[in-house]
Design a protein around this motif. Structure first.
Motif, mmCIF file in Angstrom:
data_model
loop_
_atom_site.group_PDB
_atom_site.id
_atom_site.type_symbol
_atom_site.label_atom_id
_atom_site.label_comp_id
_atom_site.label_asym_id
_atom_site.label_seq_id
_atom_site.Cartn_x
_atom_site.Cartn_y
_atom_site.Cartn_z
ATOM 1 N N ASN A 515 0.862 -1.179 0.000
ATOM 2 C CA ASN A 515 0.000 0.000 0.000
ATOM 3 C C ASN A 515 0.906 1.239 0.000
ATOM 4 N N PHE A 517 0.163 4.305 0.321
ATOM 5 C CA PHE A 517 -0.193 5.259 1.384
ATOM 6 C C PHE A 517 0.552 4.905 2.677
ATOM 7 N N THR A 518 0.531 3.595 2.992
ATOM 8 C CA THR A 518 1.206 3.148 4.207
ATOM 9 C C THR A 518 2.705 3.391 4.096
ATOM 10 N N LEU A 520 4.204 5.795 2.562
ATOM 11 C CA LEU A 520 4.483 7.209 2.840
ATOM 12 C C LEU A 520 4.363 7.495 4.331
ATOM 13 N N LYS A 521 3.391 6.839 4.955
ATOM 14 C CA LYS A 521 3.194 7.033 6.389
ATOM 15 C C LYS A 521 4.377 6.507 7.191
ATOM 16 N N SER A 522 5.116 5.551 6.599
ATOM 17 C CA SER A 522 6.168 4.898 7.360
ATOM 18 C C SER A 522 7.449 5.724 7.422
ATOM 19 N N PRO A 541 -0.201 11.762 -1.718
ATOM 20 C CA PRO A 541 -1.396 11.035 -1.272
ATOM 21 C C PRO A 541 -2.675 11.862 -1.382
ATOM 22 N N ARG A 549 -4.106 4.397 -5.525
ATOM 23 C CA ARG A 549 -4.992 3.289 -5.174
ATOM 24 C C ARG A 549 -4.951 2.234 -6.281
ATOM 25 N N LEU A 554 -3.026 -3.828 -2.257
ATOM 26 C CA LEU A 554 -4.029 -3.984 -1.206
ATOM 27 C C LEU A 554 -5.428 -3.623 -1.701
ATOM 28 N N PHE A 555 -5.501 -2.606 -2.568
ATOM 29 C CA PHE A 555 -6.806 -2.173 -3.071
ATOM 30 C C PHE A 555 -7.280 -3.035 -4.243
ATOM 31 N N ASN A 576 3.365 -2.522 7.566
ATOM 32 C CA ASN A 576 2.259 -2.635 8.496
ATOM 33 C C ASN A 576 1.755 -4.073 8.401
ATOM 34 N N GLU A 579 -1.909 -4.938 7.888
ATOM 35 C CA GLU A 579 -2.434 -4.713 6.547
ATOM 36 C C GLU A 579 -2.183 -5.918 5.644
ATOM 37 N N TYR B 74 -6.668 1.694 4.809
ATOM 38 C CA TYR B 74 -5.698 1.617 3.716
ATOM 39 C C TYR B 74 -5.233 3.015 3.299
ATOM 40 N N TYR B 75 -6.124 3.992 3.472
ATOM 41 C CA TYR B 75 -5.773 5.351 3.037
ATOM 42 C C TYR B 75 -4.903 6.070 4.058
ATOM 43 N N ASN B 76 -4.725 5.444 5.225
ATOM 44 C CA ASN B 76 -3.815 5.969 6.232
ATOM 45 C C ASN B 76 -4.065 7.432 6.591
ATOM 46 N N TYR B 78 -5.181 9.729 4.621
ATOM 47 C CA TYR B 78 -5.039 10.630 3.476
ATOM 48 C C TYR B 78 -6.352 10.906 2.765
ATOM 49 N N GLN B 180 -4.577 -7.617 15.779
ATOM 50 C CA GLN B 180 -5.470 -6.970 14.821
ATOM 51 C C GLN B 180 -6.857 -6.759 15.410
ATOM 52 N N ARG B 202 -0.345 3.384 12.167
ATOM 53 C CA ARG B 202 0.734 2.431 12.391
ATOM 54 C C ARG B 202 1.071 2.400 13.877
#
Lengths: 630, 555
Positions: A515, A517-518, A520-522, A541, A549, A554-555, A576, A579, B74-76, B78, B180, B202
């Motif tokens: 993913n 998005f994840t 970038l979050k990391s 994002p 997406r 994942l999507f 993650n 996920e 999934y969009y975290n 965003y 989870q 996260r």
């Protein structure tokens, strides 16, 4: 009795047959490919009297110092497990080593120790910050220049670390965006690089009493990397730069104006990525440019002589000088080829003799390994893509099962040399295909930028075009092509299963990015200046939501039809884990065959033999079922 | 009769009757039991099958809960209004029971918020709030923004889940990985007709949140969090009646629904809906007659099965009975045959015995006497020989132990000689013949002769004194030779006509009191079969019999 003997030999020959693959290639145990030797990290002391290395005994790795003349070695640390991540000599009698405290956050403590193992002291005891040595020379016999984020986890300040008592004195306070510091030949901090994420600025001061002044600003896509201060030329530095050109070149830069004075070496056909400067001679030794492998261009005839001599002593192999003493008389040399992880040697330039220290991996027999050939083809939009093809030994290059092995990223490349993963797969009878898809480093600015925000699009096309090329060459069996990768390689593998559906029979991933998005979050808080850059490389994002997406596995569960292998380490801080589990669950709900392998040991496989063994055993049987037996 | 009793003869009739009655009783009983079982089964089904209906009807909801809801994560964080709107569109389309979605585009930071939640240094509040749904007018999509804070209701879903989040972070154990399920339950809030979900950050971010509760970080971090509140309409759940023949109507009703007018004509059952729909239930109702139909449709195949079973049973019993009967008849035939055979042998033997005795006891024999005894002995020995030959030939033919001899014969001469030999034996036998269409014929003369002799002998034997006539006609019809033996004898009753070719069969009458074994016609049939021909018979009682033999013609 005679009959019995006859049967016994028959049995023996059958047994021997059962142990070999067709074509008579021995199936090597998985571990043999990945074993690293028990002695690594060779260094030579500044006075050329001692040699040091890290030696593994059982599970514990410790630092050893050996007298070069007598060959007598001594263990100087008493540590458990593999905890030394880095060490170096600071003087002819002292060494500094980093003891890892938190692998996930890359935190470590710094120790100093005498070469005879006495007088060990901890220099830092700050569990929350990361520390980095800027210059491995001691100043005034006691100060070491380090950078640390102990004041603020997002920025690194420069400190003078007193190695005698562990005191840290701030040498330069980071205004908030300086990411790198450079010292001159006297160890004076005169050059700094600042970054706001997208733009990199070079800051310069004539002496440590002055304030830093910005001299030139570059976008991150440009490289302007200071190598060293030029001798006898005030305010001039050598740097590798690709500013205003596509490929890197070695240039002289005027720090007063920030202007390039002249190109010392380089043109638009070769990409210079590294350069070596000799402190003793105060002269550039050579530059490194990348073609299908790294090559050197010598700028100093004496250096050329050394390397030519080495080539004579060690023919048909690549050589790299890893370390040298201060006087540059004793060198530690590492050799390697695509079929051999190589050996360590000690080279004495005065006598022109070499002494072998150890093999990197003695389990590897060069004759059993496969050749890694550079290949190139043209993608559908006319871009030349380079890669490597490793064919299994003693098999006709025709209708072979292929494992495509895309490299990790986002900005990285595959290099020529011994790669245990490649050799493991080739030994099992697969042709291994590696692609330096667009966005890979080493091919110039334009090629790298061409891969920006092309995840799941043109990057995927490059790889699929490579597969088509292999099929058209009749090397690949179109029905037996699998794809496997780690990290972004795993991301590409998973994407490959739905982007152009029919290409691959199965896909496998390890710690894959599933993913964007994840991903970038990391990016951790202290890398925040880089976030903007990642937005440019991966995607924003907020503005590129749909594209991201579309290209995040994942999507896209509903579009995946082929069997998958998914491995991950739940302790891996870069992914993650939840996920990925959700991803596997969603696939299972659609009755897609998923082999899921969870590992909760050390996320670094070099420290987790068991985990590595499990991963490759599972991968082997997955490929066996889904590729070979088709 | 008495001898039969002694030999173990038993009367069957009462046994058969008892058997039939018992079978009938058992049959009725099994039908009854089957019906009882069907009724019970269907009644049980009515109660138990509701679980399946619930499961199938609620499947889209489970899908939504387990697959679609986590997609928010999934969009975290965003998600923005446009992306959220797209996301909600797919939700509304796929899951009709979702009626409205409220999207809280929110932030976690260190600066206090006026609308939202501030705990310690930790603040969690919406930047803007949107609502999406098919019935939401375009101008009221945006509910809340920094310059329009009127529509934030302190008691609504946002604060409820925010509180849950805060208390979770407060108690978060940062040394271990949360599972989870633990995360899911702490980042979602399921209430009556409503599910609120907050994207799960996260683990690293959660640890950061925990730090942010105690101290302000510098530079001030801002984390994006997306909260979506789904309003659900239970009446929009699509009921999947997996047993339309069992449940006449299925309705979604409030939990308290319990109508008075359900009379004894109806059967009802109910099951509570799960999760956010727990204030509602599935209400199943069927009329008695509807259920009866289902019972019947369940019972009929069983009844048919039972019927089939009993039919087979009766059939088997009948077959056993019939076989026993036939075996008994066969036994009787063999018994008769033994009787006859002994008799046949006995006559010539006793004649020989008497002749022998006479010769032994006589002191002297005249020429005439000698000739007479010689003739008697010769004749009787011939008779015995003939009998034995016949028996032997028959067994040989029956076991296919002899070879067929092919010889070309002149048919006229052949019949002529047969007629002659019979006339010699029986001067009163009116024996005629005619041949048409062929002169020669390839066959085995011995077998054919045997056949002719047997049939002629029978014709003579079974004819009254004044009508001892036989006419043989031989014709070539359609490439086959057809012989017809027509006499004017006593004929064969039509009831017996099918049996005459059987071994040891004899019609009881005055003509075969002595001198018949019952082998003749069976032997003839075996012969004809052996010569790859056919034999058939036509007869009228007291008028005569005609045997027709068809043989292949090869010249």
């Amino acid at each position: 009795m005679v009959v019995f003997k006859k049967y016994f030999f028959l049995f023996l020959s059958l047994f021997a047959l059962a142990c070999t693959q067709k074509g008579g290639v021995r199936v090597m145990p998985i571990d043999d490919f990945f074993k690293s030797q028990n002695r690594i990290g060779y260094r030579v002391s500044p006075d050329a009297r001692n040699l040091s290395y890290l030696k593994l005994e059982g599970k514990n790795q410790n630092l050893y110092v050996e007298d070069i003349e007598t060959g007598k070695g001594k263990k100087i640390t008493q540590l458990k497990e593999k905890s030394i991540i880095f060490y170096f000599w600071v003087s002819k009698d002292e060494l500094i080593y980093y003891k890892e405290t938190d692998p996930a956050l890359r935190l470590s403590d710094i120790f100093i120790i005498n070469k005879d193992g006495k007088n060990e002291r901890q220099l830092t005891n700050n569990e929350k910050s990361r520390i980095k040595v800027l210059d491995d020379q001691l100043m005034d016999d006691k100060y070491l220049l380090v950078s640390s984020n102990k004041r603020d986890s997002t920025v690194f300040d420069v400190y003078r670390l007193n190695v005698r008592n562990g005191e840290m004195q701030m040498a330069a306070k980071n205004p908030g965006n300086i990411t790198d510091w450079t010292t001159d030949s006297e160890g004076k901090l005169r050059l700094a690089t600042s970054s706001d994420g997208v733009n990199e600025t070079l800051l310069y001061r004539e002496s440590e009493n002055d304030a830093f002044k910005p001299i030139v600003t570059n976008n991150f896509k440009n490289t302007l990397r200071p190598i060293a201060f030029a001798k006898n030329k005030l305010n001039v530095i050598y740097a590798i730069s690709n500013v205003n050109r596509d490929k890197g070149a070695l240039v002289e830069l005027d720090c007063k104006t920030g202007k390039e004075i002249k190109v010392l070496f380089g043109d638009e056909t070769i990409n210079i990525t590294d350069a070596q400067y000799s402190r003793r001679k105060q002269k550039m030794s050579f530059v490194v440019y990348e073609t299908w492998k790294k090559e050197k261009h010598y700028l100093d005839d004496s250096v050329k002589l050394i390397y030519n001599n080495l080539d004579k002593l060690l023919p048909k192999t690549e050589t790299r000088i890893i370390d040298r003493d201060k006087a540059e008389t004793v060198f530690i040399v590492r050799t390697f080829t695509d079929r051999n992880p190589g050996s360590y040697y000690l080279y004495f330039s005065e006598t022109g003799k070499i002494r072998k220290l150890s093999d990197f991996n003695s389990a590897i027999n060069e004759d059993e390994m496969c050749e890694m050939k550079p290949v190139s083809y043209v993608s559908r939009d006319g871009m030349k893509i380079e890669g490597y093809l490793t064919l299994p030994l003693k098999m006709k290059a025709e209708n072979l099962p292929v494992v495509v092995l895309p490299h990790d990223g986002p900005v990285a490349r595959d290099i020529w040399g011994y790669n245990p993963e490649v050799q493991f797969l080739a030994n099992r009878g697969y042709a291994v295909f590696q692609v330096n898809y667009r966005g890979s480093t080493g091919y110039g600015k334009a090629f790298m930028a061409a891969g920006f925000k092309e995840w799941g699009c043109k990057i995927q096309h490059d790889i699929n075009d490579g597969v088509k090329w292999l099929i058209s060459k009749k090397i690949a069996d179109p029905k037996r092509i699998g794809i496997y990768g780690t990290g972004f390689g795993g991301y590409i593998a998973l994407n490959g299963l739905y982007s152009e559906n029919k290409t691959y029979a199965c896909g496998a991933s390890n710690s894959a990015v599933i993913n964007l998005f994840t991903y970038l979050k990391s990016i951790p808080p202290f890398l925040k200046p880089k976030l903007q850059m990642y937005y440019e490389v991966i995607g924003n994002p907020l503005t590129d939501v749909d594209k991201m997406r579309q290209s995040s596995p994942l999507f896209q569960v509903d579009r995946i039809e082929k069997p998958l292998f998914i491995a991950q380490n739940t302790k891996d801080p870069n992914i993650n884990a939840g996920e990925t589990i959700q991803f596997v669950k969603n696939l299972q709900k659609r009755n897609i065959s998923v082999t899921y392998l969870e590992n909760d040991g050390d996320p670094f496989y070099s420290k987790n033999d068991e985990g590595r063994q499990k991963l490759y055993t599972a991968l082997e049987s997955f490929l066996e079922v889904n590729l070979k037996k088709k | 009769m008495s001898s039969e009793k002694k030999s173990g003869y038993r009367k069957n009739f009462p046994l058969i009757l008892t058997f039939i009655i018992l079978m009938l009783v058992l049959f009725m009983l099994s039908l009854l039991l089957a019906y009882r079982f069907s009724t019970k089964y269907i009644e049980n089904q009515f109660v138990s099958e509701k679980v399946n209906v619930l499961e199938q009807s609620i499947r889209p909801y489970n899908d939504f809960f387990q697959k679609k809801l986590p997609e928010v994560s999934y969009y975290n964080g965003y998600l923005d209004s446009a992306t959220a709107s797209n996301f909600v569109d797919t939700v509304l389309l796929e899951y009709p029971f979702v009626s409205k979605v409220i999207f809280y585009d929110s932030e976690v930071k260190n600066t206090p918020v006026t609308d939202g939640l501030n705990i310690g240094k930790f603040s969690f509040g919406p930047k803007s709030i949107y609502q999406f749904g098919s019935l939401v007018p375009m101008d009221s999509v945006k509910l809340f923004s920094s310059d329009n804070t009127r529509n934030f209701i302190a008691g609504d879903d946002f604060n409820a889940l925010a509180l849950k989040l805060v208390s979770y972070i407060e108690s978060l154990d940062t040394t271990r990985l949360p599972s989870q399920d633990e995360l899911f339950s702490n980042f979602s809030n399921v209430r009556s007709n409503k599910i609120t979900y907050l994207n799960i950050p996260r683990i690293e971010d959660l640890k950061m949140y925990k730090t942010m509760m105690r101290k302000s970080l510098n530079p001030q971090p801002i984390y994006q969090q997306d909260m979506l509140s789904f309003q659900l309409d239970p009446y929009k759940i699509k009921i999947i009646n997996s047993r339309p023949l069992l449940y006449q109507y299925i309705k979604i009703e409030p939990l308290t629904y319990d109508p008075l007018e359900t009379s004894s004509l109806y059967v009802t059952t109910e099951i509570t809906l799960p999760g956010p729909f727990s204030d509602f239930k599935l209400y199943f109702i069927s009329s008695k007659s509807f259920i009866d139909k289902e019972i019947l449709s369940y019972f009929l195949p069983i009844a048919l099965g039972v019927l089939l079973f009993y039919s087979i049973l009766v059939l088997v019993a009948f077959l056993i009975y019939r076989n026993l009967n036939i075996n008994q008849k066969m036994f009787k035939l063999q018994y008769d045959f033994m009787n006859n055979l002994t008799h046949e042998f006995k006559t010539p033997v006793s004649v020989i015995k008497i002749a022998g005795n006479n010769i032994k006891s006589a002191s002297s024999l005249t020429e005439r006497e000698l000739k007479l005894y010689g003739k008697i002995l010769d004749e009787e020995a011939d008779k015995l020989n003939g009998l034995m030959n016949k028996l032997l030939a028959f067994t040989q033919i029956e076991n296919k132990a002899i070879q067929l001899n092919s010889e070309k014969i002149n048919i006229n001469d052949f019949i002529e000689s047969t007629v002659e030999s019979h006339r010699l034996k029986h001067p009163d036998f009116d024996f005629t013949f005619d041949v048409n269409g062929f002169k020669t014929f390839v066959t085995d003369p011995v077998l054919l002769g045997s056949l002719f002799d047997n049939l002629a002998e029978n014709a003579y034997k079974y004819s009254p004194q004044e009508r001892k006539r036989l006419h043989i006609s031989a014709r070539l019809i359609k490439g086959r030779v057809v012989f017809r033996f027509a006499d004017q004898g006593i004929g064969i009753p039509s009831s017996e006509i099918n049996n005459i070719f059987k071994k040891f069969f004899r019609i009881q009458n005055q003509y075969n009191q002595n001198g018949s074994v019952g082998l003749g016609l069976a032997f003839c049939k075996e012969l004809v079969n052996f010569m790859s021909g056919e034999i058939t018979v036509k007869s009228k009682v007291d008028k005569g019999t005609e045997f027709k033999i068809v043989l292949p013609y090869n010249d």
